[in-house]
Motif scaffolding. Structure first.
Motif, mmCIF file in Angstrom:
data_model
loop_
_atom_site.group_PDB
_atom_site.id
_atom_site.type_symbol
_atom_site.label_atom_id
_atom_site.label_comp_id
_atom_site.label_asym_id
_atom_site.label_seq_id
_atom_site.Cartn_x
_atom_site.Cartn_y
_atom_site.Cartn_z
ATOM 1 N N TRP A 1 0.912 -1.187 -0.154
ATOM 2 C CA TRP A 1 -0.170 -0.141 0.077
ATOM 3 C C TRP A 1 0.870 1.198 -0.104
ATOM 4 O O TRP A 1 0.599 2.096 -0.571
ATOM 5 N N VAL A 2 2.056 1.263 0.777
ATOM 6 C CA VAL A 2 2.857 2.122 0.620
ATOM 7 C C VAL A 2 3.484 2.660 -0.483
ATOM 8 O O VAL A 2 3.446 3.708 -0.952
ATOM 9 N N ILE A 3 3.947 1.442 -1.166
ATOM 10 C CA ILE A 3 4.487 1.577 -2.423
ATOM 11 C C ILE A 3 3.339 2.327 -3.432
ATOM 12 O O ILE A 3 3.833 3.133 -4.430
ATOM 13 N N GLY A 4 2.339 1.866 -3.366
ATOM 14 C CA GLY A 4 1.172 2.485 -4.210
ATOM 15 C C GLY A 4 1.084 3.739 -3.894
ATOM 16 O O GLY A 4 0.749 4.625 -4.992
ATOM 17 N N GLU A 5 0.934 4.227 -2.663
ATOM 18 C CA GLU A 5 0.729 5.586 -2.257
ATOM 19 C C GLU A 5 1.760 6.515 -2.542
ATOM 20 O O GLU A 5 1.912 7.450 -3.176
ATOM 21 N N ALA A 6 3.208 5.980 -2.720
ATOM 22 C CA ALA A 6 4.188 6.733 -3.387
ATOM 23 C C ALA A 6 3.966 6.976 -4.816
ATOM 24 O O ALA A 6 4.303 8.195 -4.863
ATOM 25 N N ALA B 1 5.951 10.432 -5.341
ATOM 26 C CA ALA B 1 7.217 10.536 -4.621
ATOM 27 C C ALA B 1 8.588 9.530 -5.073
ATOM 28 O O ALA B 1 8.241 8.470 -5.641
ATOM 29 N N GLU B 2 9.792 10.242 -5.167
ATOM 30 C CA GLU B 2 10.909 9.429 -5.532
ATOM 31 C C GLU B 2 11.573 8.669 -4.279
ATOM 32 O O GLU B 2 12.517 8.009 -4.795
#
Length: 255
Positions: A49-54, A59-60
């Motif tokens: 989920w965090v990767i998808g949010e980034a 976000a780089e």
């Protein structure tokens, strides 16, 4: 222009990698150090989920507490969970920096933030490696009052605990898994110990030692440092947008 390396160097100044425990793998996990960074997402863990949010936020860089990489990996494919995450990160051009036990131990890190959130002043480390903290509340409070304080301050859905019947004033804390320090907390004269991932025999030991023991959840005892770190980074790099993850939270539920 701010590069990923600039942020990494700043973080190492706050929590030097030399402080990390021998088992740990904190540091620059994946990505290109020379890449310009304009947006950074902070989260306790690098979840799907965090990767998808980034990706959605552009976000780089993801700055996490728990490292994505621990054990040596012989291959990076979608056949494993971490392999799939690494492939996604590479494909999206998202770097990862993880500050783990070095941030637990460092002044102003996980454990200093935790003990301050509970209203106590830090008086030094709990264990011999410099992790955890001991401290004192300005005034003693009942266990019932302190449990309510813990739940509110750490935004946890529930607490597991055992009580000795003693009031709370001399406090020990360790963000994350701290069950191995139950006996040390009692030996140092603490009446109460707040940590996470407590096992049955550790609750039993605390009861025998007359120690109030509170399991306030792994995520909830460590995550308070994330917004604090976010504010430090905003001041150091005003040209970069830093945000705390909105998708990552406590995964444990109580019935």
């Amino acid at each position: 222009m701010t590069r990923i390396k600039d942020i990494f160097d700043f973080l190492c100044g706050i929590a030097p990698l030399e402080l990390q425990c021998s088992f740990d793998n904190a540091g620059f996990q994946t990505g290109r150090s020379g890449r310009e960074v304009k947006k950074v997402l902070l989260a306790l863990d690098v979840t799907d989920w965090v990767i998808g949010e980034a990706r959605e936020k552009g976000a780089e860089l993801i700055l996490s507490h728990h490292p994505l990489l621990f054990a040596p990996m012989k291959k990076i494919t979608d056949e494993s969970g971490n392999g799939e995450k690494l492939l996604r990160l590479a494909e999206e051009g998202i770097a990862v920096i993880s500050m783990h036990t070095n941030l637990d131990i460092a002044p102003g890190g996980v454990n200093d933030v935790l003990i301050a959130a509970l209203g106590a002043s830090s008086e030094g480390p709990l264990d011999e490696e410099g992790c955890g903290r001991i401290g004192t509340l300005p005034e003693p409070v009942s266990m019932e009052q302190f449990l309510a304080r813990c739940k509110a301050a750490l935004r946890t859905k529930g607490l597991r605990y055992t009580t000795s019947g003693r009031p709370v004033q001399h406090l020990a804390v360790m963000g994350g898994s701290g069950g191995d320090c139950v006996e040390r907390a009692a030996m140092l004269g603490c009446d109460t110990y707040v940590t996470a991932d407590i096992k049955y025999h550790q609750f039993l030991l605390a009861a025998e030692l007359g120690l109030n023991l509170i399991d306030a959840d792994h995520f909830c005892t460590e995550n308070p440092v994330i917004p604090v770190l976010c504010e430090q980074l905003k001041k150091a790099f005003p040209d970069v947008e830093f945000t705390v993850s909105e998708t990552h939270g406590q995964v444990v539920e109580f019935f």
